[in-house]
Design a protein around this motif. Structure first.
Motif, short mmCIF file in Angstrom:
data_model
loop_
_atom_site.label_atom_id
_atom_site.label_comp_id
_atom_site.label_asym_id
_atom_site.label_seq_id
_atom_site.Cartn_x
_atom_site.Cartn_y
_atom_site.Cartn_z
N ARG A 1 -49.56 -20.50 39.50
CA ARG A 1 -50.28 -21.25 38.43
C ARG A 1 -51.80 -20.94 38.90
N LEU B 1 -49.52 -20.79 33.62
CA LEU B 1 -48.54 -20.39 34.64
C LEU B 1 -48.00 -19.20 34.29
N GLU C 1 -45.88 -22.18 42.08
CA GLU C 1 -45.43 -23.18 41.28
C GLU C 1 -44.83 -24.30 41.92
#
Length: 156
Positions: free
Chosen positions: A12, A17, A113
Motif C-alpha cells: 500500500r 494497493l 497490506e
C-alpha cells in the motif's frame, strides 16, 4: 515479454494497493485499468523502492536481453501509463522520480497490506531506534538513567 516473479504480497502507498498475486493496482478499493507491461514496471520499481533503477535494468527485467523491440519507446510508454494511473506529475512527482539520463526511482512510502497505520516498510521511528540502541548497550529503555524503580515512584 518476460514474467517477473509474483510473490504473494500486497503493498500500500497512499490510497493505492498493489496486489502482486492478483496482478492488480487499485485506488481507494477500486481496480485501476493498467496494462500488463506498465503494471510489471510499477511492481519492479516498487520492489526497488528508493533505489535508482536504470533503463537497462528495466529493459532486462521486462523484456530480457535477447528481445529485439524498441525498448526505449517501450519504457517511455510504460512510464507514461504508470504515471497516468497514479495521477503522478513528472515535474513534481509523488511516486515516480525521473533521474535524467539515468533511470527512475519509486519515491512513495510503502506499507505492507494490513499495516497502513504502522511505520512504512524499511523505516524505524526515532523512538524505536533509541530503544534498540539502549537495549543493545545493556540499558533498560524504560529506565535509561538506571534509577531504582522505588525511588522514581517517590519522586512522582
Amino acid at each position: 515479454m518476460r514474467s517477473l516473479s509474483v510473490p504473494e504480497k500486497k503493498i500500500r502507498f497512499d490510497d493505492f494497493l498493489l496486489d502482486f498475486e492478483r496482478f492488480q493496482l487499485s485506488r481507494a478499493g477500486r481496480p485501476l485499468k493498467l496494462e500488463g507491461l506498465p503494471l510489471q514496471l510499477l511492481m519492479f520499481l516498487v520492489e526497488k523502492q528508493g533505489q535508482l533503477v536504470t533503463r537497462e535494468q528495466i529493459a532486462d527485467a521486462l523484456w530480457g536481453k535477447d528481445v529485439f523491440v524498441d525498448v526505449e519507446q517501450g519504457i517511455n510508454t510504460a512510464i507514461r501509463k504508470v504515471r497516468m494511473a497514479l495521477d503522478d506529475n513528472s515535474g513534481q512527482p509523488q511516486y515516480l522520480q525521473t533521474v535524467v539520463g539515468r533511470g527512475y526511482r519509486f519515491i512513495a512510502r510503502l506499507h505492507a497490506e494490513g499495516e497502513e497505520d504502522s511505520a512504512p516498510i524499511g523505516t524505524v521511528s526515532a523512538e524505536e531506534l533509541g530503544r534498540a540502541i539502549m537495549s543493545a548497550a545493556g540499558l533498560d529503555p524504560e529506565n535509561p538513567l538506571g534509577t531504582p524503580k522505588a525511588s522514581r515512584k517517590s519522586e512522582v
